[in-house]
Write an enzyme that holds these catalytic residues in place. Structure first.
Site, PDB file in Angstrom:
ATOM      1  N   SER A 125     113.745  29.172 -89.158  1.00  0.00           N
ATOM      2  CA  SER A 125     113.358  28.286 -87.752  1.00  0.00           C
ATOM      3  C   SER A 125     112.472  28.672 -86.843  1.00  0.00           C
ATOM      4  O   SER A 125     113.069  27.724 -85.764  1.00  0.00           O
ATOM      5  CB  SER A 125     114.535  27.286 -88.029  1.00  0.00           C
ATOM      6  OG  SER A 125     114.487  26.250 -88.721  1.00  0.00           O
ATOM      7  N   GLU A 164     117.774  35.898 -93.219  1.00  0.00           N
ATOM      8  CA  GLU A 164     117.399  35.146 -92.939  1.00  0.00           C
ATOM      9  C   GLU A 164     118.540  33.567 -93.646  1.00  0.00           C
ATOM     10  O   GLU A 164     118.554  33.379 -94.920  1.00  0.00           O
ATOM     11  CB  GLU A 164     116.341  34.395 -94.492  1.00  0.00           C
ATOM     12  CG  GLU A 164     114.977  34.927 -94.152  1.00  0.00           C
ATOM     13  CD  GLU A 164     113.381  34.223 -94.542  1.00  0.00           C
ATOM     14  OE1 GLU A 164     112.579  33.862 -93.980  1.00  0.00           O
ATOM     15  OE2 GLU A 164     113.358  34.601 -95.640  1.00  0.00           O
ATOM     16  N   HIS A 203     112.875  35.834-101.491  1.00  0.00           N
ATOM     17  CA  HIS A 203     113.421  34.548-100.852  1.00  0.00           C
ATOM     18  C   HIS A 203     114.409  33.748-101.611  1.00  0.00           C
ATOM     19  O   HIS A 203     114.348  33.403-103.042  1.00  0.00           O
ATOM     20  CB  HIS A 203     111.719  33.901-100.780  1.00  0.00           C
ATOM     21  CG  HIS A 203     111.933  32.740 -99.407  1.00  0.00           C
ATOM     22  ND1 HIS A 203     112.074  30.998 -99.462  1.00  0.00           N
ATOM     23  CD2 HIS A 203     112.104  32.900 -97.721  1.00  0.00           C
ATOM     24  CE1 HIS A 203     112.429  30.655 -98.879  1.00  0.00           C
ATOM     25  NE2 HIS A 203     111.778  32.040 -97.746  1.00  0.00           N
ATOM     26  N   GLY A 257     114.218  25.887 -92.597  1.00  0.00           N
ATOM     27  CA  GLY A 257     113.418  24.729 -92.556  1.00  0.00           C
ATOM     28  C   GLY A 257     113.802  23.859 -92.648  1.00  0.00           C
ATOM     29  O   GLY A 257     113.828  21.956 -92.477  1.00  0.00           O
ATOM     30  N   ASN A 299     105.059  33.198 -93.660  1.00  0.00           N
ATOM     31  CA  ASN A 299     105.454  32.650 -95.022  1.00  0.00           C
ATOM     32  C   ASN A 299     104.294  31.141 -95.098  1.00  0.00           C
ATOM     33  O   ASN A 299     105.704  30.374 -94.905  1.00  0.00           O
ATOM     34  CB  ASN A 299     107.039  32.474 -95.817  1.00  0.00           C
ATOM     35  CG  ASN A 299     107.914  32.327 -97.057  1.00  0.00           C
ATOM     36  OD1 ASN A 299     106.096  32.453 -97.746  1.00  0.00           O
ATOM     37  ND2 ASN A 299     108.807  32.184 -97.054  1.00  0.00           N
ATOM     38  N   TRP A 300     103.634  31.194 -95.931  1.00  0.00           N
ATOM     39  CA  TRP A 300     103.166  29.613 -96.003  1.00  0.00           C
ATOM     40  C   TRP A 300     103.836  29.174 -97.346  1.00  0.00           C
ATOM     41  O   TRP A 300     103.285  27.448 -97.503  1.00  0.00           O
ATOM     42  CB  TRP A 300     101.351  30.312 -96.343  1.00  0.00           C
ATOM     43  CG  TRP A 300     100.755  30.393 -94.974  1.00  0.00           C
ATOM     44  CD1 TRP A 300     101.508  31.249 -93.926  1.00  0.00           C
ATOM     45  CD2 TRP A 300      99.243  30.944 -95.144  1.00  0.00           C
ATOM     46  NE1 TRP A 300     100.165  31.358 -93.288  1.00  0.00           N
ATOM     47  CE2 TRP A 300      98.770  31.669 -93.786  1.00  0.00           C
ATOM     48  CE3 TRP A 300      98.560  30.334 -96.352  1.00  0.00           C
ATOM     49  CZ2 TRP A 300      97.721  31.884 -93.074  1.00  0.00           C
ATOM     50  CZ3 TRP A 300      97.145  31.012 -94.979  1.00  0.00           C
ATOM     51  CH2 TRP A 300      96.189  31.871 -94.162  1.00  0.00           C
ATOM     52  N   LYS A 301     104.297  30.198 -98.129  1.00  0.00           N
ATOM     53  CA  LYS A 301     104.720  28.880 -98.735  1.00  0.00           C
ATOM     54  C   LYS A 301     103.510  28.451-100.383  1.00  0.00           C
ATOM     55  O   LYS A 301     102.770  28.512-100.303  1.00  0.00           O
ATOM     56  CB  LYS A 301     106.229  27.658 -98.721  1.00  0.00           C
ATOM     57  CG  LYS A 301     107.032  28.947 -97.912  1.00  0.00           C
ATOM     58  CD  LYS A 301     108.482  27.677 -97.586  1.00  0.00           C
ATOM     59  CE  LYS A 301     109.094  28.737 -96.916  1.00  0.00           C
ATOM     60  NZ  LYS A 301     110.294  28.161 -96.298  1.00  0.00           N
ATOM     61  N   GLY A 319     108.517  30.936 -91.674  1.00  0.00           N
ATOM     62  CA  GLY A 319     107.376  29.373 -92.402  1.00  0.00           C
ATOM     63  C   GLY A 319     106.936  28.571 -91.774  1.00  0.00           C
ATOM     64  O   GLY A 319     105.599  28.393 -91.272  1.00  0.00           O
ATOM     65  N   GLY A 320     107.622  27.576 -91.389  1.00  0.00           N
ATOM     66  CA  GLY A 320     106.754  26.226 -90.946  1.00  0.00           C
ATOM     67  C   GLY A 320     105.642  26.576 -89.629  1.00  0.00           C
ATOM     68  O   GLY A 320     104.719  25.839 -90.277  1.00  0.00           O
ATOM     69  N   GLU A 334     114.378  30.624-101.644  1.00  0.00           N
ATOM     70  CA  GLU A 334     113.659  29.600-102.612  1.00  0.00           C
ATOM     71  C   GLU A 334     113.682  30.027-103.994  1.00  0.00           C
ATOM     72  O   GLU A 334     113.932  29.333-104.831  1.00  0.00           O
ATOM     73  CB  GLU A 334     112.225  29.336-101.491  1.00  0.00           C
ATOM     74  CG  GLU A 334     112.886  28.014-100.573  1.00  0.00           C
ATOM     75  CD  GLU A 334     111.702  27.924 -99.311  1.00  0.00           C
ATOM     76  OE1 GLU A 334     110.721  28.478-100.166  1.00  0.00           O
ATOM     77  OE2 GLU A 334     111.898  27.637 -98.675  1.00  0.00           O
TER      78      GLU A 334
HETATM   79  P1  PGA Z   1     111.228  28.494 -92.292  1.00  0.00           P
HETATM   80  O1  PGA Z   1     110.967  28.949 -93.210  1.00  0.00           O
HETATM   81  O2  PGA Z   1     110.928  29.008 -90.227  1.00  0.00           O
HETATM   82  O3  PGA Z   1     110.148  27.197 -91.203  1.00  0.00           O
HETATM   83  O4  PGA Z   1     112.461  28.181 -91.492  1.00  0.00           O
HETATM   84  C1  PGA Z   1     111.241  30.790 -93.069  1.00  0.00           C
HETATM   85  C2  PGA Z   1     111.317  30.633 -94.394  1.00  0.00           C
HETATM   86  O5  PGA Z   1     111.501  30.504 -95.644  1.00  0.00           O
HETATM   87  O6  PGA Z   1     110.786  31.924 -94.385  1.00  0.00           O
END
Ligand code: PGA
Length: 250
Positions: free
Chosen positions: A213, A167, A95, A173, A9-11, A234-235, A97
């Protein structure tokens, strides 16, 4: 056997030049033998580029969102058929967010899931509780509601086409990962819920990914849990080496 999946997930990261570099890093170092289906999700503006450059590779392209309508007066939005036309095969839906910052409701997410399936795009449907719910012991109920309200209207045939991603919001994050046992416990709960609403066979076929994470250092342990079928990253998906290490951990 259900599919193992590692999705990035590159956001809102990576412009075109950065997307090019990241994809080059991935395609150059991706091992020949991979057991997982690999998915990346660049920003809308870079989806076409990504698809064109990944066509000859096993990597699939996902969008990070999808609109709930076919077309029309929705200034600034992107439809599922537009995404399909540039090679998008999966869409991240729900998601945390988007639920949180853009107030996406269960009803809206249900419409997005429908729209995605109608366009033969696989929903990567995200669920997860926030910290206060976990602390109050309400995490199972929160996740149950999220799944029921946005996906249990589907027929078994339709439901089998979706991928679920658990998640926990407190792990996204934050560097704080759910323990492998916490992930397994929730994934098993989700699978049982699916079995109750559909059948054991349907539940057995659904890939349930963990996100929050995930890093090269903890991926193997989390992926070794029997009901964890991969991850939504994500990250760590923004660094080719880390993402590849995670893919290799499956
Ligand atoms: P993260 O994000 O791996 O940076 O915690 C995961 C996500 O939001 O899908």
């Amino acid at each position: 056997m259900r599919k193992k999946i590692v999705a990035g997930n590159w956001k809102m990261n990576c412009n075109l030049a950065e997307t090019k570099l990241l994809l080059e890093g991935l395609t150059q170092h991706l091992p020949n033998q991979i057991t997982a289906e690999v998915i990346v999700s660049p920003a809308f503006t870079n989806l076409h580029y990504a698809f064109e450059n990944l066509k000859e590779t096993p990597i699939h392209v996902a969008s990070q969102n999808i609109h709930e309508n076919d077309s029309g007066a929705f200034t600034g939005e992107i439809s599922a058929s537009m995404l399909k036309a540039v090679g998008v095969s999966h869409a991240i839906i729900g998601h945390s967010e988007r639920r949180e910052i853009y107030n996406e409701s269960d009803a809206l997410l249900q419409a997005k899931v429908n729209q995605s399936l109608a366009n033969e795009i696989t929903p990567l449907f995200c669920v997860g509780e926030k910290l206060p719910a976990r602390e109050a012991g309400q995490h199972f109920e929160v996740v149950k509601q999220q799944i029921e309200k946005a996906t249990f209207h589907l027929s078994a045939q339709e439901f089998k086409k979706i991928v679920v991603a658990y998640e926990p919001v407190w792990a996204i994050g934050t560097g704080k990962t759910a323990s492998p046992e916490q992930a397994q416990e929730m994934h098993k709960f989700i699978r049982d819920l699916i079995a109750q609403n559909y059948t054991e066979t349907v539940a057995d076929e659904i890939s349930i990914l963990y996100g929050g994470s995930v890093k090269p250092a903890n991926a193997k342990e989390i992926f070794s849990m029997p009901d964890v079928d991969g991850g939504l990253i994500g990250g760590a998906s923004l660094k080719a080496d880390d993402f590849i290490e995670i893919i290799k951990s499956i």
